[in-house]
Design a protein around this motif. Structure first.
Motif, PDB file in Angstrom:
ATOM      1  N   LEU A 180      51.203  44.790  28.304  1.00  0.00           N
ATOM      2  CA  LEU A 180      50.693  44.582  26.953  1.00  0.00           C
ATOM      3  C   LEU A 180      51.853  44.659  25.955  1.00  0.00           C
ATOM      4  CD1 LEU A 180      47.394  46.672  27.225  1.00  0.00           C
ATOM      5  CD2 LEU A 180      47.857  44.287  27.862  1.00  0.00           C
ATOM      6  N   PRO A 181      51.663  44.091  24.757  1.00  0.00           N
ATOM      7  CA  PRO A 181      52.764  44.031  23.777  1.00  0.00           C
ATOM      8  C   PRO A 181      53.340  45.408  23.436  1.00  0.00           C
ATOM      9  CG  PRO A 181      50.933  42.648  23.080  1.00  0.00           C
ATOM     10  CD  PRO A 181      50.466  43.387  24.286  1.00  0.00           C
ATOM     11  N   ASP A 182      52.522  46.447  23.466  1.00  0.00           N
ATOM     12  CA  ASP A 182      53.037  47.766  23.101  1.00  0.00           C
ATOM     13  C   ASP A 182      53.661  48.502  24.285  1.00  0.00           C
ATOM     14  OD1 ASP A 182      50.867  48.357  24.632  1.00  0.00           O
ATOM     15  OD2 ASP A 182      49.829  49.584  23.133  1.00  0.00           O
ATOM     16  N   GLY A 183      53.803  47.829  25.418  1.00  0.00           N
ATOM     17  CA  GLY A 183      54.440  48.463  26.575  1.00  0.00           C
ATOM     18  C   GLY A 183      53.454  49.113  27.529  1.00  0.00           C
ATOM     19  N   ARG A 184      52.193  49.217  27.099  1.00  0.00           N
ATOM     20  CA  ARG A 184      51.195  49.731  28.034  1.00  0.00           C
ATOM     21  C   ARG A 184      50.932  48.705  29.127  1.00  0.00           C
ATOM     22  NH1 ARG A 184      47.515  53.563  25.827  1.00  0.00           N
ATOM     23  NH2 ARG A 184      48.040  54.057  23.675  1.00  0.00           N
ATOM     24  N   GLN A 185      50.201  49.178  30.152  1.00  0.00           N
ATOM     25  CA  GLN A 185      49.796  48.259  31.211  1.00  0.00           C
ATOM     26  C   GLN A 185      48.280  48.338  31.376  1.00  0.00           C
ATOM     27  OE1 GLN A 185      51.941  48.752  34.891  1.00  0.00           O
ATOM     28  NE2 GLN A 185      53.809  49.433  33.844  1.00  0.00           N
ATOM     29  N   ALA A 186      47.674  47.178  31.614  1.00  0.00           N
ATOM     30  CA  ALA A 186      46.237  47.162  31.881  1.00  0.00           C
ATOM     31  C   ALA A 186      45.998  46.651  33.286  1.00  0.00           C
ATOM     32  CB  ALA A 186      45.518  46.256  30.882  1.00  0.00           C
ATOM     33  N   ALA A 187      44.960  47.191  33.922  1.00  0.00           N
ATOM     34  CA  ALA A 187      44.535  46.703  35.236  1.00  0.00           C
ATOM     35  C   ALA A 187      43.262  45.915  35.028  1.00  0.00           C
ATOM     36  CB  ALA A 187      44.287  47.869  36.180  1.00  0.00           C
ATOM     37  N   VAL A 188      43.253  44.652  35.474  1.00  0.00           N
ATOM     38  CA  VAL A 188      42.128  43.765  35.201  1.00  0.00           C
ATOM     39  C   VAL A 188      41.462  43.375  36.529  1.00  0.00           C
ATOM     40  CG1 VAL A 188      41.413  41.636  34.060  1.00  0.00           C
ATOM     41  CG2 VAL A 188      43.422  42.892  33.232  1.00  0.00           C
ATOM     42  N   PHE A 189      40.141  43.465  36.557  1.00  0.00           N
ATOM     43  CA  PHE A 189      39.402  43.205  37.813  1.00  0.00           C
ATOM     44  C   PHE A 189      38.250  42.252  37.572  1.00  0.00           C
ATOM     45  CE2 PHE A 189      40.950  47.549  37.721  1.00  0.00           C
ATOM     46  CZ  PHE A 189      41.584  47.696  38.945  1.00  0.00           C
ATOM     47  N   THR A 190      37.810  41.622  38.652  1.00  0.00           N
ATOM     48  CA  THR A 190      36.523  40.941  38.604  1.00  0.00           C
ATOM     49  C   THR A 190      35.729  41.353  39.847  1.00  0.00           C
ATOM     50  OG1 THR A 190      35.400  38.811  38.379  1.00  0.00           O
ATOM     51  CG2 THR A 190      37.307  38.874  39.818  1.00  0.00           C
ATOM     52  N   ASP A 191      34.394  41.349  39.731  1.00  0.00           N
ATOM     53  CA  ASP A 191      33.592  41.677  40.914  1.00  0.00           C
ATOM     54  C   ASP A 191      32.954  40.400  41.455  1.00  0.00           C
ATOM     55  OD1 ASP A 191      31.441  41.103  39.292  1.00  0.00           O
ATOM     56  OD2 ASP A 191      30.831  43.205  39.025  1.00  0.00           O
ATOM     57  N   ARG A 192      32.138  40.530  42.496  1.00  0.00           N
ATOM     58  CA  ARG A 192      31.630  39.323  43.148  1.00  0.00           C
ATOM     59  C   ARG A 192      30.652  38.569  42.275  1.00  0.00           C
ATOM     60  NH1 ARG A 192      27.743  41.361  48.048  1.00  0.00           N
ATOM     61  NH2 ARG A 192      26.993  39.216  47.952  1.00  0.00           N
ATOM     62  N   ALA A 193      30.113  39.239  41.245  1.00  0.00           N
ATOM     63  CA  ALA A 193      29.206  38.545  40.333  1.00  0.00           C
ATOM     64  C   ALA A 193      29.985  37.857  39.204  1.00  0.00           C
ATOM     65  CB  ALA A 193      28.206  39.545  39.740  1.00  0.00           C
ATOM     66  N   GLY A 194      31.311  38.018  39.202  1.00  0.00           N
ATOM     67  CA  GLY A 194      32.120  37.358  38.184  1.00  0.00           C
ATOM     68  C   GLY A 194      32.295  38.176  36.927  1.00  0.00           C
ATOM     69  N   ARG A 195      31.764  39.415  36.906  1.00  0.00           N
ATOM     70  CA  ARG A 195      31.961  40.265  35.735  1.00  0.00           C
ATOM     71  C   ARG A 195      33.403  40.734  35.686  1.00  0.00           C
ATOM     72  NH1 ARG A 195      26.444  42.043  37.061  1.00  0.00           N
ATOM     73  NH2 ARG A 195      27.424  43.167  38.787  1.00  0.00           N
ATOM     74  N   LEU A 196      33.934  40.874  34.437  1.00  0.00           N
ATOM     75  CA  LEU A 196      35.342  41.275  34.267  1.00  0.00           C
ATOM     76  C   LEU A 196      35.421  42.718  33.772  1.00  0.00           C
ATOM     77  CD1 LEU A 196      36.605  38.059  32.448  1.00  0.00           C
ATOM     78  CD2 LEU A 196      37.027  38.704  34.834  1.00  0.00           C
ATOM     79  N   TYR A 197      36.472  43.417  34.189  1.00  0.00           N
ATOM     80  CA  TYR A 197      36.696  44.798  33.755  1.00  0.00           C
ATOM     81  C   TYR A 197      38.179  44.989  33.497  1.00  0.00           C
ATOM     82  CZ  TYR A 197      32.298  45.136  36.313  1.00  0.00           C
ATOM     83  OH  TYR A 197      31.033  44.914  36.776  1.00  0.00           O
ATOM     84  N   ARG A 247      43.265  33.499  38.673  1.00  0.00           N
ATOM     85  CA  ARG A 247      44.221  34.428  39.292  1.00  0.00           C
ATOM     86  C   ARG A 247      43.528  35.701  39.798  1.00  0.00           C
ATOM     87  NH1 ARG A 247      49.682  33.843  38.183  1.00  0.00           N
ATOM     88  NH2 ARG A 247      49.889  35.487  39.740  1.00  0.00           N
ATOM     89  N   LEU A 248      42.282  35.890  39.421  1.00  0.00           N
ATOM     90  CA  LEU A 248      41.570  37.097  39.849  1.00  0.00           C
ATOM     91  C   LEU A 248      40.787  36.836  41.137  1.00  0.00           C
ATOM     92  CD1 LEU A 248      40.122  38.568  36.530  1.00  0.00           C
ATOM     93  CD2 LEU A 248      42.189  39.217  37.768  1.00  0.00           C
ATOM     94  N   ILE A 249      40.925  37.753  42.090  1.00  0.00           N
ATOM     95  CA  ILE A 249      40.130  37.695  43.321  1.00  0.00           C
ATOM     96  C   ILE A 249      39.074  38.795  43.219  1.00  0.00           C
ATOM     97  CG2 ILE A 249      40.199  37.837  45.837  1.00  0.00           C
ATOM     98  CD1 ILE A 249      43.188  37.541  45.702  1.00  0.00           C
ATOM     99  N   PRO A 250      37.807  38.478  43.506  1.00  0.00           N
ATOM    100  CA  PRO A 250      36.803  39.547  43.448  1.00  0.00           C
ATOM    101  C   PRO A 250      37.214  40.700  44.366  1.00  0.00           C
ATOM    102  CG  PRO A 250      35.765  37.417  43.785  1.00  0.00           C
ATOM    103  CD  PRO A 250      37.233  37.198  43.903  1.00  0.00           C
ATOM    104  N   GLY A 251      37.162  41.892  43.821  1.00  0.00           N
ATOM    105  CA  GLY A 251      37.500  43.056  44.634  1.00  0.00           C
ATOM    106  C   GLY A 251      38.948  43.474  44.541  1.00  0.00           C
ATOM    107  N   ARG A 252      39.783  42.685  43.899  1.00  0.00           N
ATOM    108  CA  ARG A 252      41.196  43.036  43.754  1.00  0.00           C
ATOM    109  C   ARG A 252      41.579  42.959  42.293  1.00  0.00           C
ATOM    110  NH1 ARG A 252      43.305  44.247  48.744  1.00  0.00           N
ATOM    111  NH2 ARG A 252      43.946  46.078  47.613  1.00  0.00           N
ATOM    112  N   GLY A 253      42.617  43.653  41.885  1.00  0.00           N
ATOM    113  CA  GLY A 253      43.012  43.612  40.490  1.00  0.00           C
ATOM    114  C   GLY A 253      44.368  42.973  40.275  1.00  0.00           C
ATOM    115  N   VAL A 254      44.682  42.762  39.014  1.00  0.00           N
ATOM    116  CA  VAL A 254      46.045  42.370  38.638  1.00  0.00           C
ATOM    117  C   VAL A 254      46.469  43.301  37.509  1.00  0.00           C
ATOM    118  CG1 VAL A 254      45.743  39.954  39.276  1.00  0.00           C
ATOM    119  CG2 VAL A 254      45.265  40.671  36.919  1.00  0.00           C
TER     120      VAL A 254
END
Lengths: 117, 868
Positions: free
Chosen positions: A40-57, A29-36
């Motif tokens: 989270l269970p506590d109501g927070r939100q996380a932004a998840v990314f991948t780069d062109r090398a496949g590393r996740l953040y 579901r992740l596109i390099p250069g874009r986030g989703v």
């Protein structure tokens, strides 16, 4: 795109919350250069990314400058060798590994440990 | 009123034209405004304005735009400016001036800058209703008003102003005639060959020229208004309006009345200090003065020099005006005409070098002395080399004279750059600025741009013909002094946007990643680019998609990752993370059924609605997961994307035009719809706005748009480079009286040339100001095809038009793309709780408590936000 697809079959993106790993979505579901955004269970939100090398953040999704939960919709890039995302609202950049704002030393967003498994 | 009795000595200036204003500035520069009382008597109702650019009033510049007077300057220097109160008499014994209002001012020094008046030949009925002169803003206002009820106009005089006046009449929708007594147009400036080239071009524009005939009588109807003119060849010309533009005469009546010596053919006789030969307390400058060399100068540059000279003399400094150069460069009805130095080869032993192509309306002549020195010349149709050639006048050019006049492409065109000029070459002759001064502005005063140098040196601030040379000099000087100007797009690319465009087009590169790895800066290769280059490359690829074999759908493949968030979600992100939705309403025309659909959708999804400035409807407050269902209904009802989110064509506004409006002369709504549908979806360096007005009243405000169209009786006028917003700019007239097909062809070329050469986020207005050569260059490229690229520009646009697809229709039919339209990847049905609304004026507005009170109770980890 192909880069991401090659490594994805069956893998999921997981965030570390306290002691548990929290499953967010399939890696494909992740596109390099874009986030989703992930809720989270506590109501927070996380932004998840991948780069062109496949590393996740993963960082907090909330833009501290406006309060809107939009960092996942920013554009990512490389600044002096380090990955960042630029807020889509007022364009402040945040280091994806440290959460530090590159344009304002006093501002930082939370980061999450993330893995594909 | 009693005469002034104060003890400070007083300088009285009679006349506040361009030369008068320059005199005031020269006084201020010399500190004389601080030590003297300065009183100005001005006949016109407005302070000094740019009379040289008078005609630009008809292409949209307002009297305020033309003003040369900064009222803060007048105030700051304590200048007493009396508008609309001309001097009526001078008592040289008592040293007083009496104005029309009865105001009497005593003077120690009197400066006459009364200018000139238009010469009207003494023909019968010359003062009839419908007869005008062309000298002041008031004259233009009167002509404009009268032209509304006229269909034909004639100009007496085929000189410089006459041609401008004829062009203006044509611009006002009149059939225009020019009647010139001499056998050719512009007899003073050009020779027979130049006149022939000019004639051909002017006639091609639809103006009728009668040369070698005089005006014998103005014919009037029973009501006393003009109906025609009788010419010396026995023919009669029917016309509703006559503009006399047969030259000017020095305005020296005031001087005659008080006994000052005037020349045989007029002009107040002055010495080299511009002091009248009769009275040491009185000076005369500008067009009213007969200079020490026995000439009356009708150009602004010598007038400025006289103003400086008089101010110097009053301050007790040495300065002399002994004569001036009569070089001129003009843009007449879009045709370049320039003459410089000894243009007619009057000196003995001169040789001419002539290049003539009457088919293309080109004529270039250089006058060379036996010793090889360049003495002067005439350029018609292409005056590109004027600045350089004029500066070389009086010296032996470093290359052969032939190579300087041959057109680019014929033989070996020599680019003789301004860097070859000596330091004392005059670059700006209006303000007498030498090359050395411009170099110093860069090296000593740290100017790096044309506007800075203009401000610092005044070069290029009057007629503007030297601005191009100015830009070249500045760049050469910057490079020479080792200033590294990094023109690169961002930290990833050392190329400009324009250079990247050329690379993408030539090598058909469709991927940002490939472009970065092959052409990026060394240290950026292999990386992820940045938020600047990704959307820029995305936009270039989208603009060129059909031509380079990329997908024309911006969410396809890698392209999706390049788009700014607005383009990624095909909607406009608002401050709380919600989006707004704008369907296209071409030309602002919408049927009731469609209005109802928009109303129903807004009601059903609880959206805030507002009418936009671009004549459409914006619906605010949609959450990202609502966008597909909103658009499914819009597409179903026949709407398509309005691209309000894109750096692309927004809207083409229109007035109702001829169909309904009693003033309209063309169908502006149909044209606006045609244009909007043609250019919809076109990605460009910045947003593009347009409008079409159905008559000169301009209700659609086309002159504030990137490309604006105004109907005329004969077709359409195209304006470009307009802007509203924070830095408003009136659009410039690019071409007149175009047919539908000509209009569209020209816009095709203009837009594609802009897309090709503009910087990122550079609107057409700033682009037009920045590109070397400005509007003239752009006109050369897109109208005269000077670069030979118009075919390519047209075919690129044709490819865009034929490949256009509605992005939203495409998206709602693609499940994979639709999956992206969720607030949460792990909870697709959950709306973002941060997006909340409260009521206001019967609608909603964003609820924004976030920064002050925080949202989530679990938010105990300090995130260090300074905003909290």
């Amino acid at each position: 795109m192909t880069l991401a697809l090659e490594t994805t079959t069956g893998l999921t993106v997981q965030l570390r919350l306290a002691d548990d790993w929290f499953e967010v979505c399939g890696l494909d579901r992740l596109i390099p250069g874009r986030g989703v955004a992930a809720l989270l269970p506590d109501g927070r939100q996380a932004a998840v990314f991948t780069d062109r090398a496949g590393r996740l953040y993963a960082i907090d999704n909330r833009d501290p400058f406006t309060g809107a939960a939009v960092l996942s919709r920013g554009l990512t890039g490389t600044h002096q060798g380090r990955p960042f995302v630029a807020s889509p609202l007022l364009k402040q950049r945040f280091d994806l590994e440290t959460g530090r704002c590159l344009d304002d030393d006093t501002v930082q967003v939370r980061t999450y440990e993330v893995k594909a498994a | 009123m009693p005469a002034d009795t104060s003890t400070t000595s007083t300088i009285v200036l009679v006349g506040h034209g361009m030369v008068g204003q320059r005199f005031l500035e020269a006084l201020a520069e010399r500190g004389l405004t601080a030590t003297h009382r300065v009183v100005v008597l001005c006949e016109e109702p407005r302070p000094a304005y740019d009379r040289v650019q008078l005609t630009s009033y008809f292409s949209g510049r307002t009297p305020e735009d033309l003003s040369l007077t900064d009222l803060a300057f007048i105030e700051e220097h304590g200048i007493e400016l009396h508008l609309g109160d001309p001097a009526e008499s001078v008592d040289r014994e008592a040293r007083t001036v009496t104005a029309r209002s009865g105001l009497v001012v005593g003077y120690d020094v009197l400066v006459l800058a009364t200018g000139s008046y238009p010469f009207v030949p003494p023909v019968p009925n010359k003062d009839a209703e419908g007869c005008f002169v062309y000298r002041t803003i008031e004259d233009l206002l009167a002509i404009e008003e009268y032209a509304r009820r006229s269909t034909t106009g004639a100009v007496v005089g085929g000189g410089l102003l006459g041609l401008e006046a004829a062009g203006a009449l044509k611009g006002l929708g009149l059939t225009s005639h020019i009647v010139e007594f001499a056998p050719r147009l512009m007899p003073v400036q050009v020779d027979e060959g130049g006149g022939a080239a000019l004639l051909r071009t002017i006639e091609e524009m639809g103006l009728t020229v009668h040369t070698g005939v005089g005006t014998q009588e103005i014919v009037v109807g029973e009501d006393g208004a003009v109906t025609g003119m009788k010419l010396s060849d026995g023919s009669e010309l029917a016309t509703d309006l006559v503009v006399f533009s047969a030259g000017v005469r020095p305005r020296d009546q005031l001087a005659r009345d008080c006994g000052l010596t005037v020349g045989e053919r007029g002009g107040i006789t002055v010495d080299e200090q511009c002091r009248t030969v009769t009275d040491p307390h009185v000076f005369a400058i500008g067009e009213c003065a007969l200079a020490a060399d026995g000439r009356v100068y009708g150009l602004v540059a010598p007038g400025y020099e006289q103003a400086e000279t008089a101010a110097a003399a009053i301050a007790g400094d040495a300065s002399a005006f002994t004569g001036a150069d009569l070089s001129t460069k003009l843009k007449l009805l879009g045709v370049d005409v320039a003459s410089f130095g000894d243009a007619h080869g009057a000196a003995e032993d001169c040789l001419d070098v002539v290049y003539s192509d009457s088919r293309a309306g080109l004529y270039k002549k250089l006058v060379i002395g036996r010793d090889g020195r360049l003495r002067g010349g005439i350029l018609v149709g292409d005056a590109e080399a004027y600045g350089t050639l004029k500066a070389f006048t009086g010296s032996v050019p470093p290359v052969s004279p032939e190579s300087l006049v041959l057109p680019a492409g014929a033989g070996a065109p020599v680019q003789l750059g301004p860097s070859a000029l000596p330091d004392d070459a005059i670059i700006c002759s209006c303000n007498n600025v030498r090359k050395g001064t411009i170099r110093e502005a860069v090296t000593e005063h740290r100017c790096t741009t044309v506007p800075e140098v203009k401000k610092c040196t005044k070069a290029g601030t009057t007629c503007g013909s030297c601005v191009k040379v100015l830009g070249q000099l500045i760049n050469a000087e910057l490079e020479a002094s080792g200033v590294e100007v990094d023109k690169g797009l961002c930290a990833c690319f050392s190329q400009t946007r324009e250079e990247l465009y050329e690379i993408v087009l030539a090598l058909r590169i469709t991927s940002h990643r490939e472009l970065l790895d092959r052409y990026g800066r060394e240290e950026a290769r292999g990386g992820d680019g940045c938020e600047v280059c990704k959307p820029t490359v995305g936009s270039i690829v989208a603009s060129l998609a059909p031509a380079i074999g990329a997908s024309t759908y911006v969410l396809d493949g890698e392209q999706a990752a390049l788009q700014d968030t607005n383009d990624h979600f095909l909607a406009n992100l608002q401050r709380n993370g919600s989006y707004s939705v704008v369907p296209r309403i071409p030309g602002g025309e919408i049927a009731p059924e469609k209005l109802i659909v928009i109303g129903e959708i807004a009601r059903d999804f609880g959206l805030y609605t507002k009418i936009t400035g671009g004549q459409r409807i914006d619906m605010f407050g949609a959450r990202v997961e609502q966008l597909p269902s909103i658009w499914a209904r819009l597409v179903d009802a026949g709407f398509e994307s309005g691209h309000a989110y894109g750096k692309s064509l927004r809207t083409v506004k229109s007035c109702v035009g001829q169909t309904w409006c009693r003033y309209g002369v063309q169908d502006s709504v149909r044209m606006a719809i045609d244009l909007e549908l043609r250019y919809r979806g076109l990605r460009s360096p910045h947003k593009l706005k347009s409008a079409v007005s159905g008559c000169q009243r301009e209700c659609a405000e086309a002159q504030s748009k990137d490309f604006g169209v105004i109907a005329t009786a004969n077709g359409w006028n195209l304006y470009v480079g307009g802007n509203g917003g924070a830095t408003p700019r009136h659009a410039d007239l690019l071409a007149q009286d175009l047919s539908d097909a000509e209009l569209i062809r020209l816009i095709d070329r203009f837009l594609m040339f802009y897309i090709r050469t503009a910087d990122r986020l550079e609107r057409t207005s700033t682009w037009l100001e920045r590109v070397p050569g400005g509007l003239d260059h752009v006109r050369d490229v897109v109208v005269h095809d000077s670069l030979g690229i118009c075919d390519e520009l047209e075919s690129l646009m044709a490819a865009h038009v034929s490949h256009y697809r509605d992005e939203w229709a495409e998206t709602i039919n693609d499940p994979e793309k639709l999956a992206r339209f969720v607030s949460f990847v792990n909870a697709p049905d959950t709306p973002d709780p941060v997006v909340a609304f409260v009521p206001e004026r019967d609608q909603i507005k964003p609820d924004l408590p976030l920064l002050s009170i925080g949202l989530r109770p679990a938010d105990d980890v300090l995130e260090g936000s300074a905003q909290r």
